[in-house]
Each structure stands twice: as C-alpha cells, then as structure tokens.
Design an enzyme around this catalytic site. Structure first.
Site, PDB file in Angstrom:
ATOM      1  N   ASP A   1     -17.108  29.596 -12.725  1.00  0.00           N
ATOM      2  CA  ASP A   1     -18.166  29.685 -13.737  1.00  0.00           C
ATOM      3  C   ASP A   1     -17.642  29.947 -15.140  1.00  0.00           C
ATOM      4  OD1 ASP A   1     -20.383  29.043 -12.175  1.00  0.00           O
ATOM      5  OD2 ASP A   1     -20.387  31.041 -11.292  1.00  0.00           O
TER       6      ASP A   1
ATOM      7  N   ASP B   1     -22.970  23.628  -8.229  1.00  0.00           N
ATOM      8  CA  ASP B   1     -23.108  24.186  -9.576  1.00  0.00           C
ATOM      9  C   ASP B   1     -21.905  23.839 -10.454  1.00  0.00           C
ATOM     10  OD1 ASP B   1     -23.983  25.583  -7.292  1.00  0.00           O
ATOM     11  OD2 ASP B   1     -24.518  27.351  -8.432  1.00  0.00           O
TER      12      ASP B   1
HETATM   13  N1  GLY Z   1     -24.621  29.105 -10.519  1.00  0.00           N
HETATM   14  C1  GLY Z   1     -25.394  29.900  -9.677  1.00  0.00           C
HETATM   15  C2  GLY Z   1     -26.846  29.600  -9.694  1.00  0.00           C
HETATM   16  O1  GLY Z   1     -27.329  28.604 -10.126  1.00  0.00           O
HETATM   17  O2  GLY Z   1     -27.546  30.468  -9.228  1.00  0.00           O
END
Ligand code: GLY
Length: 377
Positions: free
Chosen positions: A91, A156
């Site tokens: 992330d 994601d």
């Molecule tokens: N990236 C984690 C979510 O969308 O919750």
C-alpha cells in the site's frame, strides 16, 4: 439528485473547509460520534495518506495555504513508516501517491520526489520475479499466527501500480514499469474470472507461481465478488492503460466494469455482489471508486460507449449524493462505507476517509479536473 455537479462539488468544498480547520491530526480514518479524533488508527495504516490527498486536492482548487500545510504534514507522517521500516506493505502506492507525489507535482518539492522514489523502490522490492506478483502483506504472527502471507497478492494492488509507473517516468528507468506490467498481467491471468468479476486474494506458491488458494478476503465468501475489489480492478486497469497504452488493460477495465454495472441496482452498492439480500449491507466507498474508474475509462472511448458509461456514473453519483452528510454533525461527508463483510458491526456503515477522497476525486473529474498525481501538462 436535484443539483448540478458543480453545486455538489461546492458543497463538498464548503464542508472540507471547516473540517480542515477542526481536524488537527493528519491521518483520520473514520468518525465516531461525528469526530475523527474518536477513531484513531495507527500511522502505518494503508489509509494514512488519504487525508493528505484531500488536502492537496483542496489546495489545488483553492490555493489556500491551510491545505498545503496539512498536506505536507501528512506526507511527513507517511514517511515515518519508511524511516522506521515497520509494517511496510504494497500500500505504499496509496500512501505516497496521495502525499509525496502530489506534493512534488503540485508544490514542486524535490525532496518529496525523492521520498516517493524511495517508496516506489520498496514497492518494486516486493516483487517476486519467479512467481510474477507483488507481495501484498508481510507476516504478522500477532494477527495471523503461523499463517504465512508470502504468497498473497490482492486485487487492491492494481491501485498501487501508478506509483511504479510514475517512478519509471521520473527516473527514466523501465524496471518499475516492467514490474507493474508483469504484476498486472498476473492479475489478468489469475484474478479476473471469465464473467468479469475478480478474486480479492490469490495465494500463490512463492517458489513456482502456482495458485494455491483464493481466500475470500474482505468479501462475503470464496468465489464471491467483493465490490470494492471490483472497483479497484476497474480503476487500476484503467490507470494502467493511461500509463502504458496497452489495449489489454483497457479491455480488462471494461470487462470488470461490465460485471459491476450488470450487478448494481439504483438504490445501493452492496459490500459484495454475491452477499445475501438481507442484511442489505452497503459500501458507498466502492461506488465512489467505481465512478472514478468509469470516468477514467470515458477518456478513452467515444460515442454510445462513452454515453453509456456517463449514465452509469450519474447513477453512482446519485447514490453517493443520497449518502452525503453536509451538516456539522459529522466531520466526514460520505456515510455508509464498509471496511469488509465479516469483521463486526463497527466496521459496517461508517464513514471511511477514502470514501471522501474518491468522492472528491470523482467530483473534480466531473468538473473538468484530473487526477491528483497525474503529472500536470
Ligand atoms: N485496500 C484495502 C481496502 O480496500 O480495504
């Protein structure tokens, strides 16, 4: 919705103006009793950059220095994660695109560019060159016991790839882009199903790249279609097309968008398209992200196709407007976001900072603006 998109944007800006005066820390996540300060998360959170991103958007729109000050502070906060080198994950894209990359592009800060390239280098370092995926998370024995996540890649991550594309453009070094493309190709092969829906998680054998399992993740069940995951895929592949011009990426964005559109109704966007009808859990953040993804796709299509996506965006924006709180009772705007399906009631139908971020992004796009971290022409 009985107002125009420019009026909608003005209402959002008006609210964010007083929120920015009241909120004195730089990584709000959700509100409890209307206040962000009642719902602290750690500064390592994948969401820690979104408030900074909102501040940079607001600075771009208004040139008011109060937003720039908080945007910079948010970038310093996110950078702590790299300095301490703990809880690093894929992330880094969300965290640094909204802060350091935005700061570099909007304010010209060269040190911000260095910070973002360092983050991109670490993100690239998570790439498994044999199995051909970017590892999502590190192991955390306190949460997962002895379950290893070395084979985990998640949908994601498509939205973290723009950090790699940006870094290749900045450094003129193709490695970042090559890694992003190989990961995206793996996602097409192993995440996207024939009907256009997507797995949330694929657990690979980290030595061979064979698929071991497809855990449900934040969705309803194995084999279901976690709605926000579908939205990440739409937006992520559309952005991958923006940076590469590879037709397969645009086609994939459209394929997942087709699944999303075929399964959405006019009233609400569920947490998972395969969830039971009752309880009627919804996730408005998925609607905001999907709207942004469709608006990105609309840049590359024309005629009837563009009109079709435009109507879908209108339907999503209508749902979003119906879930906005413009009062002073809550510092967050978008209500009824949900973190995941199976994690308890306190994570369902709450505001989430990325809901407000993508709502603002959609409205900026609908009013002629573009994405925060696309290099300005
Ligand atoms: N990236 C984690 C979510 O969308 O919750």
């Amino acid at each position: 919705m009985n107002i125009s998109y420019s009026e909608f944007l003005e209402k959002v800006k008006d609210k964010l103006s007083w929120v920015a005066d009241e909120v004195d820390f730089v990584y709000p996540y959700s509100t409890i009793d209307g206040l962000y300060k009642n719902c602290k998360v750690t500064y390592h959170s994948w969401t820690a950059g979104f408030y900074g991103g909102i501040m940079w958007y607001m600075y771009r729109l208004t040139k008011d220095d109060k937003y720039k000050k908080t945007g910079k502070a948010s970038g310093d906060n996110v950078d702590r994660v790299l300095k301490e080198f703990i809880e690093i994950s894929h992330d880094l894209g969300f965290q640094f695109l909204c802060t350091a990359v935005a700061e570099n592009i909007i304010d010209g800060d060269e040190t911000a560019k260095n910070r973002a390239i360092r983050a991109a280098t670490l993100l690239a370092g998570r790439f498994n060159p044999v199995a051909k995926y970017i590892r999502a998370w590190d192991d955390n024995p306190y949460i997962d016991g002895d379950v290893s996540k070395k084979g985990y890649a998640i949908i994601d991550c498509m939205m973290n790839l723009p950090l790699l594309y940006w870094a290749s453009n900045e450094t003129e070094d193709p490695r970042f882009r090559q890694i992003a493309n190989i990961h995206a190709d793996t996602v097409i092969k192993h995440f996207i199903r024939p009907d256009g829906s997507s797995n949330h998680i694929v657990d690979f054998d980290s030595e061979t790249g064979d698929v071991v399992a497809t855990p449900a993740g934040q969705g309803y069940a194995v084999g279901s279609a976690w709605t926000r995951g579908q939205a990440w895929a739409i937006y992520g592949f559309a952005m991958a097309y923006h940076y590469t011009g590879k037709q397969e990426y645009l086609d994939t964005a459209k394929r997942v968008a087709g699944y999303f559109i075929d399964h959405m109704n006019e009233e609400y966007i569920p947490i998972d398209f395969a969830q039971p009808k009752e309880p009627a859990y919804q996730d408005t953040s998925a609607a905001a992200i999907c709207a942004c993804g469709l608006l990105e796709i609309m840049k590359y299509v024309s005629g009837d196709e563009k009109e079709f996506y435009g109507k879908c965006v209108d339907r999503l924006m209508n749902i979003l407007y119906n879930n906005c709180d413009f009062t002073k009772d809550d510092q967050a705007i978008l209500q009824n976001c949900s973190g995941m399906y199976h994690c308890g009631q306190d994570n369902i139908h709450i505001p989430l900072i990325y809901g407000d971020f993508y709502l603002l992004e959609a409205l900026i796009r609908l009013n002629g603006g573009d994405v925060l971290f696309y290099t300005e022409d």
